[in-house]
Scaffold this motif. Structure first.
Motif, PDB file in Angstrom:
ATOM      1  N   ALA A 156     -12.124  13.491  -9.529  1.00 43.28           N
ATOM      2  CA  ALA A 156     -13.348  12.782  -9.916  1.00 43.28           C
ATOM      3  C   ALA A 156     -13.159  12.054 -11.243  1.00 43.28           C
ATOM      4  N   GLN A 157     -12.480  12.711 -12.177  1.00 38.60           N
ATOM      5  CA  GLN A 157     -12.221  12.082 -13.472  1.00 38.60           C
ATOM      6  C   GLN A 157     -11.336  10.853 -13.310  1.00 38.60           C
ATOM      7  N   LYS A 158     -10.381  10.949 -12.419  1.00 39.40           N
ATOM      8  CA  LYS A 158      -9.490   9.816 -12.175  1.00 39.40           C
ATOM      9  C   LYS A 158     -10.268   8.635 -11.578  1.00 39.40           C
ATOM     10  N   ARG A 159     -11.127   8.939 -10.577  1.00 39.24           N
ATOM     11  CA  ARG A 159     -11.919   7.867  -9.970  1.00 39.24           C
ATOM     12  C   ARG A 159     -12.878   7.251 -10.976  1.00 39.24           C
ATOM     13  N   HIS A 160     -13.461   8.091 -11.842  1.00 36.31           N
ATOM     14  CA  HIS A 160     -14.381   7.587 -12.869  1.00 36.31           C
ATOM     15  C   HIS A 160     -13.663   6.621 -13.805  1.00 36.31           C
ATOM     16  N   LYS A 161     -12.462   6.984 -14.221  1.00 34.56           N
ATOM     17  CA  LYS A 161     -11.692   6.106 -15.105  1.00 34.56           C
ATOM     18  C   LYS A 161     -11.338   4.806 -14.403  1.00 34.56           C
ATOM     19  N   GLU A 162     -11.003   4.897 -13.107  1.00 35.92           N
ATOM     20  CA  GLU A 162     -10.674   3.684 -12.354  1.00 35.92           C
ATOM     21  C   GLU A 162     -11.895   2.773 -12.243  1.00 35.92           C
ATOM     22  N   GLN A 163     -13.061   3.397 -11.987  1.00 37.77           N
ATOM     23  CA  GLN A 163     -14.284   2.587 -11.903  1.00 37.77           C
ATOM     24  C   GLN A 163     -14.613   1.923 -13.232  1.00 37.77           C
ATOM     25  N   GLN A 164     -14.437   2.668 -14.332  1.00 34.03           N
ATOM     26  CA  GLN A 164     -14.677   2.089 -15.652  1.00 34.03           C
ATOM     27  C   GLN A 164     -13.735   0.926 -15.919  1.00 34.03           C
ATOM     28  N   GLU A 165     -12.480   1.082 -15.518  1.00 33.29           N
ATOM     29  CA  GLU A 165     -11.510   0.016 -15.719  1.00 33.29           C
ATOM     30  C   GLU A 165     -11.879  -1.207 -14.878  1.00 33.29           C
ATOM     31  N   GLN A 166     -12.268  -0.961 -13.630  1.00 35.42           N
ATOM     32  CA  GLN A 166     -12.684  -2.072 -12.781  1.00 35.42           C
ATOM     33  C   GLN A 166     -13.925  -2.778 -13.342  1.00 35.42           C
ATOM     34  N   ARG A 167     -14.885  -2.000 -13.874  1.00 35.62           N
ATOM     35  CA  ARG A 167     -16.087  -2.568 -14.462  1.00 35.62           C
ATOM     36  C   ARG A 167     -15.750  -3.415 -15.689  1.00 35.62           C
ATOM     37  N   ARG A 168     -14.802  -2.905 -16.498  1.00 34.25           N
ATOM     38  CA  ARG A 168     -14.393  -3.651 -17.696  1.00 34.25           C
ATOM     39  C   ARG A 168     -13.740  -4.971 -17.307  1.00 34.25           C
ATOM     40  N   LYS A 169     -12.868  -4.922 -16.298  1.00 34.83           N
ATOM     41  CA  LYS A 169     -12.215  -6.147 -15.850  1.00 34.83           C
ATOM     42  C   LYS A 169     -13.230  -7.128 -15.267  1.00 34.83           C
ATOM     43  N   GLN A 170     -14.206  -6.573 -14.528  1.00 32.50           N
ATOM     44  CA  GLN A 170     -15.228  -7.446 -13.953  1.00 32.50           C
ATOM     45  C   GLN A 170     -16.072  -8.099 -15.044  1.00 32.50           C
ATOM     46  N   GLN A 171     -16.376  -7.330 -16.086  1.00 31.17           N
ATOM     47  CA  GLN A 171     -17.131  -7.889 -17.207  1.00 31.17           C
ATOM     48  C   GLN A 171     -16.351  -9.002 -17.895  1.00 31.17           C
ATOM     49  N   GLN A 172     -15.045  -8.809 -18.037  1.00 29.29           N
ATOM     50  CA  GLN A 172     -14.211  -9.854 -18.628  1.00 29.29           C
ATOM     51  C   GLN A 172     -14.217 -11.116 -17.746  1.00 29.29           C
TER      52      GLN A 172
END
Length: 319
Positions: A275-291
């Motif tokens: 779950a922690q791994k998926r959460h980090k992946e989602q955060q990374e994807q969200r950050r990239k999407q924001q960029q």
């Protein structure tokens, strides 16, 4: 003035000498002596009821602790102890002799009358409970490499018409014991049978005058089960396990519950990590999407400005 300094120096030297002399050093020697005495009395207690098997285990551990060398505990000794305990508990040692032949071979010698009726080749019913206990002991011993059954007879001529010679009688009796072992669950790959007739007597059957010795004939009529074991270390580990503490029902249930909880803990930890791994992946994807969104807004803003300039340039006022 000089005399006063001298007296002060002498006093300091005496004080330093007293500080250097630590009378507590005797505690180290005293502790060593008490440790050795404790080990001595533990050994005395362990040998108060002498048991060859336990003695071998104790001397091995003592030698290992003090850095000495000692031969490995005999596998045959451990097997002998187990079989003797089983037979003694049933009172069936009459007519059975257990002999160690080297470190890894054990001989079980049965008098002929114990297993077979006169002239018979089938194990008699009265002997089967005795053999069954021997089979149980053999199956519980680890490291058994071979079980060879030998049939032996006296030199008297065969009177029966079914069996023609002592060779056949001894071979059939050995085969009968082997068959019983196999039917009782002993691995057939370990078993072998051999008949020696009267060729290997334990004692002479006639005296110097040529008179027969009936007692020696009885001694020569026998069946020998030779048990060969692999190595002593495996038997030693088995015996260590036998001497380990027997757990109560509550302790076994506690261990099982603890093992179950440990397994659940591993599963929960694995879920948490995933779950922690998926959460980090989602955060990374969200950050990239924001960029990407930010870049898209900049592009749109520039396009709007460019379009405005182009509109101004094409207007009639600008011309």
């Amino acid at each position: 003035m000089g005399e006063r300094n001298k007296r002060s120096r002498v006093h300091l030297d005496e004080h330093e000498h007293e500080m250097a002399h630590d009378e507590s050093n005797w505690l180290v020697s005293y502790a060593d002596m008490m440790t050795l005495l404790f080990g001595f009395f533990v050994l005395m207690y362990s040998m108060s009821r002498f048991d060859n098997t336990k003695f071998d285990l104790v001397r091995k551990e003592v030698a290992k602790y003090f850095g000495g060398n000692i031969k490995e505990v005999s596998a045959a000794l451990l097997a002998e102890q187990k079989i003797m305990n089983i037979l003694k508990g049933s009172g069936d040692l009459n007519g059975v002799e257990i002999i160690k032949d080297g470190n890894n071979t054990l001989l079980l010698k049965f008098d002929g009358e114990v297993l077979f009726d006169s002239g018979a080749v089938e194990v008699k019913e009265a002997a089967k409970p005795n053999l069954r206990r021997v089979v149980s002991a053999l199956r519980s011993i680890e490291g058994v490499n071979k079980i060879a059954v030998e049939g032996h007879t006296d030199s008297d001529a065969i009177q029966s018409g079914l069996v023609k010679s002592n060779w056949e009688l001894s071979s059939l009796r050995a085969s009968s014991v082997v068959r019983y072992f196999e039917e009782s669950g002993v691995d057939s790959k370990l078993l072998s049978a051999a008949g020696f007739g009267s060729s290997h007597p334990l004692a002479p059957e006639v005296d110097k005058a040529g008179a027969p010795i009936p007692a020696n004939k009885v001694l020569n009529r026998r069946v020998v089960v030779a048990v060969t074991l692999d190595d002593a270390e495996a038997a030693y580990k088995l015996q260590q396990k036998q001497f380990s503490k027997q757990l109560t029902k509550e302790e076994v249930e506690h261990q099982q519950r603890e093992a179950s909880l440990q397994e659940k803990m591993k599963q929960a930890q694995a879920r948490f990590d995933e779950a922690q791994k998926r959460h980090k992946e989602q955060q990374e994807q969200r950050r990239k999407q924001q960029q990407l969104d930010k870049l898209q807004r900049k592009i749109q803003d520039l396009e709007n400005k460019a379009q405005k300039f182009e509109t101004d340039l094409n207007s009639p006022a600008a011309q």
